[in-house]
Design a protein around this motif. Structure first.
Motif, PDB file in Angstrom:
ATOM      1  N   TYR A   1     -96.903  38.710  47.197  1.00 27.29           N
ATOM      2  CA  TYR A   1     -96.667  39.688  46.124  1.00 27.29           C
ATOM      3  C   TYR A   1     -97.692  40.833  46.114  1.00 27.29           C
ATOM      4  CZ  TYR A   1     -96.428  41.668  41.460  1.00 27.29           C
ATOM      5  OH  TYR A   1     -96.363  42.555  40.416  1.00 27.29           O
TER       6      TYR A   1
ATOM      7  N   CYS B   1     -96.858  38.582  31.188  1.00 29.89           N
ATOM      8  CA  CYS B   1     -96.240  38.733  32.511  1.00 29.89           C
ATOM      9  C   CYS B   1     -97.352  38.982  33.530  1.00 29.89           C
ATOM     10  CB  CYS B   1     -95.214  39.862  32.540  1.00 29.89           C
ATOM     11  SG  CYS B   1     -93.792  39.565  31.501  1.00 29.89           S
TER      12      CYS B   1
ATOM     13  N   ASP C   1     -97.592  33.814  31.936  1.00 24.29           N
ATOM     14  CA  ASP C   1     -96.423  34.107  32.759  1.00 24.29           C
ATOM     15  C   ASP C   1     -95.541  32.852  32.733  1.00 24.29           C
ATOM     16  OD1 ASP C   1     -95.984  36.397  35.186  1.00 24.29           O
ATOM     17  OD2 ASP C   1     -94.747  34.589  35.353  1.00 24.29           O
TER      18      ASP C   1
ATOM     19  N   ASN D   1     -93.466  31.925  27.866  1.00 28.74           N
ATOM     20  CA  ASN D   1     -92.412  32.937  27.915  1.00 28.74           C
ATOM     21  C   ASN D   1     -92.795  34.087  26.981  1.00 28.74           C
ATOM     22  OD1 ASN D   1     -89.982  34.442  27.675  1.00 28.74           O
ATOM     23  ND2 ASN D   1     -88.828  32.617  28.248  1.00 28.74           N
ATOM     24  N   ALA D   2     -92.719  35.302  27.520  1.00 32.65           N
ATOM     25  CA  ALA D   2     -93.097  36.496  26.750  1.00 32.65           C
ATOM     26  C   ALA D   2     -92.239  36.665  25.493  1.00 32.65           C
ATOM     27  CB  ALA D   2     -92.949  37.734  27.628  1.00 32.65           C
TER      28      ALA D   2
ATOM     29  N   ALA E   1     -98.011  44.693  32.423  1.00 32.89           N
ATOM     30  CA  ALA E   1     -97.932  45.588  33.582  1.00 32.89           C
ATOM     31  C   ALA E   1     -96.770  45.172  34.480  1.00 32.89           C
ATOM     32  CB  ALA E   1     -99.248  45.532  34.365  1.00 32.89           C
TER      33      ALA E   1
HETATM   34  C1  LIG Z   1     -93.593  42.448  38.651  1.00 31.01           C
HETATM   35  S1  LIG Z   1     -94.498  41.059  38.131  1.00 31.01           S
HETATM   36  C2  LIG Z   1     -95.912  41.779  37.375  1.00 31.01           C
HETATM   37  C3  LIG Z   1     -97.165  40.970  37.568  1.00 31.01           C
HETATM   38  C4  LIG Z   1     -98.463  41.618  37.127  1.00 31.01           C
HETATM   39  N1  LIG Z   1     -98.477  41.943  35.729  1.00 31.01           N
HETATM   40  C5  LIG Z   1     -98.837  42.828  37.940  1.00 31.01           C
HETATM   41  O1  LIG Z   1     -99.353  43.807  37.378  1.00 31.01           O
HETATM   42  O2  LIG Z   1     -98.663  42.822  39.153  1.00 31.01           O
HETATM   43  C6  LIG Z   1     -93.546  40.525  36.729  1.00 31.01           C
HETATM   44  C7  LIG Z   1     -93.959  39.167  36.209  1.00 31.01           C
HETATM   45  O3  LIG Z   1     -93.287  38.957  34.957  1.00 31.01           O
HETATM   46  C8  LIG Z   1     -92.992  37.584  34.840  1.00 31.01           C
HETATM   47  N2  LIG Z   1     -91.973  37.420  33.804  1.00 31.01           N
HETATM   48  C9  LIG Z   1     -90.736  37.966  33.767  1.00 31.01           C
HETATM   49  N3  LIG Z   1     -90.104  37.616  32.627  1.00 31.01           N
HETATM   50  C10 LIG Z   1     -90.980  36.842  31.919  1.00 31.01           C
HETATM   51  C11 LIG Z   1     -90.924  36.195  30.665  1.00 31.01           C
HETATM   52  N4  LIG Z   1     -89.833  36.252  29.890  1.00 31.01           N
HETATM   53  N5  LIG Z   1     -91.997  35.497  30.250  1.00 31.01           N
HETATM   54  C12 LIG Z   1     -93.107  35.425  31.021  1.00 31.01           C
HETATM   55  N6  LIG Z   1     -93.233  36.000  32.229  1.00 31.01           N
HETATM   56  C13 LIG Z   1     -92.171  36.713  32.671  1.00 31.01           C
HETATM   57  C14 LIG Z   1     -92.572  37.187  36.252  1.00 31.01           C
HETATM   58  O4  LIG Z   1     -92.649  35.805  36.449  1.00 31.01           O
HETATM   59  C15 LIG Z   1     -93.568  37.981  37.110  1.00 31.01           C
HETATM   60  O5  LIG Z   1     -94.699  37.228  37.422  1.00 31.01           O
END
Ligand SMILES: C[S@@+](CC[C@H](N)C(=O)[O-])C[C@H]1O[C@@H](n2cnc3c(N)ncnc32)[C@H](O)[C@@H]1O
Length: 229
Positions: free
Chosen positions: A16, A51, A75, A102-103, A119
């Motif tokens: 990632y 997240c 996350d 969960n957010a 982010a």
């Molecule tokens: C694109 S990544 C961003 C990661 C990090 N914040 C960054 O700046 O690189 C999006 C993240 O959001 C998490 N995510 C998506 N929906 C979520 C939810 N409802 N609750 C918690 N995490 C969530 C995904 O598992 C993933 O790790």
């Protein structure tokens, strides 16, 4: 839909960060640094990074608050969190904690954080308005929210180039780096369907925030919305 999002991130977790650097030409770190700077933390604050993924924003925040304060990263994807936790163990940060959550339904009482960051996460929430209201709930009365995310292509020539980059280059390069082209087709589609920075500002205001300042980076491809409770 949530399961689909979780599964996408679980398959790319190991590559990632590298993929982010390649696809952003190394700018992603700068965008997160600017977010930390604009939050203007004084020290001693309690900050939540929602997240958090592999924790890149959470690490920057914990560095900023190394003399006092606490950072929690949450996350719902186990594999992304594992990467974050491994790094935290190696570095040995004492003011940084990670938790699976969960957010849309955070395990924290109302008014418990001074600042919240999200982010590149809001775009992935299945119910963004619910997510924003949940972030508002856990903030203190003087709290700040920082939403950093990609913006959809604008109209005009720059927009056309941006669109081409998202539709053609992102799935190709992302696929090459991670072996998961479909994950990067999802990324491109989610950016195209995300609200413009002006629309997002209105959505944030409607979620219970009193003011929103917008900062644009890298020809407007990325926006930071800094909201006050
Ligand atoms: C694109 S990544 C961003 C990661 C990090 N914040 C960054 O700046 O690189 C999006 C993240 O959001 C998490 N995510 C998506 N929906 C979520 C939810 N409802 N609750 C918690 N995490 C969530 C995904 O598992 C993933 O790790």
């Amino acid at each position: 839909m949530e399961e689909q999002v979780k599964s996408i991130f679980s398959t790319i977790s190991k590559r990632y960060e590298f993929a982010n650097s390649v696809l952003s030409f190394g700018r992603d770190r700068y965008w997160r640094q600017m977010t930390v700077e604009k939050l203007a933390l004084k020290g001693g604050e309690k900050v939540l990074d929602v997240c958090t993924g592999t924790g890149e924003m959470a690490f920057l925040l914990s560095e900023k608050l190394r003399k006092g304060g606490e950072v929690v990263g949450v996350d719902f994807c186990e594999e992304m969190l594992q990467s974050a936790q491994e790094k935290a163990r190696k570095i040995g940060r004492k003011n940084l904690f990670f938790k699976k959550a969960n957010a849309l339904n955070l395990p924290f009482s109302s008014g418990s954080f001074d600042a919240v960051t999200i982010a590149f996460g809001l775009r992935n929430l299945t119910d963004r308005k619910k997510g924003l209201k949940e972030l508002r709930r856990i903030l203190k009365s003087q709290g700040k929210l920082a939403v950093l995310d990609f913006s959809p292509p604008s109209s005009g020539v720059t927009g056309k180039i941006h669109q081409f980059y998202l539709k053609k280059i992102v799935p190709l390069l992302g696929g090459l780096v991670t072996g998961k082209k479909e994950a990067y087709s999802y990324l491109a589609a989610s950016i195209e369907n995300f609200p413009s920075s002006e629309e997002l500002k209105k959505i944030i205001l409607a979620s219970g925030f009193s003011s929103v300042s917008v900062y644009k980076f890298t020809f407007g491809a990325v926006s930071l919305h800094l909201a006050l409770v």
